[in-house]
Design an enzyme around this catalytic site. Structure first.
Site, PDB file in Angstrom:
ATOM      1  N   CYS A   1       0.874  -1.193  -0.097  1.00  0.00           N
ATOM      2  CA  CYS A   1      -0.074  -0.023  -0.066  1.00  0.00           C
ATOM      3  C   CYS A   1       0.938   1.424   0.054  1.00  0.00           C
ATOM      4  O   CYS A   1       1.622   1.483  -0.897  1.00  0.00           O
ATOM      5  CB  CYS A   1      -1.046  -0.033   1.127  1.00  0.00           C
ATOM      6  SG  CYS A   1      -2.108   1.163   1.056  1.00  0.00           S
TER       7      CYS A   1
ATOM      8  N   HIS B   1      -3.863  -5.178   0.248  1.00  0.00           N
ATOM      9  CA  HIS B   1      -3.239  -5.710   1.633  1.00  0.00           C
ATOM     10  C   HIS B   1      -3.350  -7.352   1.610  1.00  0.00           C
ATOM     11  O   HIS B   1      -4.286  -8.011   1.663  1.00  0.00           O
ATOM     12  CB  HIS B   1      -4.109  -5.185   2.574  1.00  0.00           C
ATOM     13  CG  HIS B   1      -3.914  -3.689   2.992  1.00  0.00           C
ATOM     14  ND1 HIS B   1      -2.856  -3.221   3.738  1.00  0.00           N
ATOM     15  CD2 HIS B   1      -4.561  -2.453   2.469  1.00  0.00           C
ATOM     16  CE1 HIS B   1      -2.931  -1.874   3.591  1.00  0.00           C
ATOM     17  NE2 HIS B   1      -3.775  -1.633   2.886  1.00  0.00           N
TER      18      HIS B   1
ATOM     19  N   GLU C   1      -1.987  -9.024   3.519  1.00  0.00           N
ATOM     20  CA  GLU C   1      -1.863  -9.674   4.971  1.00  0.00           C
ATOM     21  C   GLU C   1      -3.281  -9.873   5.639  1.00  0.00           C
ATOM     22  O   GLU C   1      -3.385 -10.535   6.525  1.00  0.00           O
ATOM     23  CB  GLU C   1      -1.206  -8.800   5.911  1.00  0.00           C
ATOM     24  CG  GLU C   1      -1.641  -7.414   6.410  1.00  0.00           C
ATOM     25  CD  GLU C   1      -1.619  -6.246   5.362  1.00  0.00           C
ATOM     26  OE1 GLU C   1      -2.160  -5.119   5.494  1.00  0.00           O
ATOM     27  OE2 GLU C   1      -1.342  -6.385   4.001  1.00  0.00           O
TER      28      GLU C   1
END
Length: 169
Positions: A60, A147, A149
């Site tokens: 990001c 993202h 994660e």
């Protein structure tokens, strides 16, 4: 936490860490944040970290920092992208080993990379983000606007694993 869940030791360091403190590491992940790279006082990294010869993954805001410091362009997007989006991969790279086509990702950004730095290629895009992933595989520098994660990103665990084991070693 997601890196540790994959069985890899990691440390959290401030963004302004001196590159001399990173000698001997195998990889760097530059995480996201709500700032704009072009605003005075925004969190930055020492661009010498990109000369260490280690693998780097910018997530990001981290992708935007990669682009900004290496000669690309970051601009305020016409429209922010928050929540579910669809990534269309249009190039192959070790970061996406075993992942192909179009899949769901989680976005949270207003700014966007509008021109990649010299030596980088665009790996994937969404309907509103032309550069949703970029890479300079020869230098092992990768960026994703989304993202990986979070559980909402399909193949996120594989992408992180590919970075850790396939790119960073």
């Amino acid at each position: 936490r997601k890196i540790r869940e994959l069985g890899v030791y990691c440390e959290i360091r401030p963004s302004e860490v001196d590159p001399s403190e990173l000698v001997g590491i195998k990889g760097i992940v530059i995480s996201g944040g709500p700032s704009s790279v072009y605003e005075a006082g925004s969190p930055q990294v020492n661009p010498k970290i990109f000369d260490l010869g280690v693998a780097v993954l910018g997530i990001c805001y981290g992708q935007q920092l990669l682009a900004w410091h290496l000669g690309g362009t970051v601009s305020q997007g016409e429209r922010g992208e928050y929540g579910l989006a669809w990534l269309e991969l249009n190039a192959t790279a070790p970061l996406f080993e075993g992942v192909s086509g179009r899949f769901s990702i989680w976005m949270s950004h207003r700014d966007t990379v509008t021109a990649v730095p010299p030596g980088f290629q665009i790996l994937g895009s969404t309907d509103t983000c032309r550069i949703a992933s970029m890479a300079d595989p020869a230098r092992r520098l990768y960026g994703v606007q989304f993202h990986p994660e979070v559980v909402h990103t399909e193949h996120g665990r594989e992408i992180l694993s590919n970075f850790l084991f396939g790119v960073a070693g």
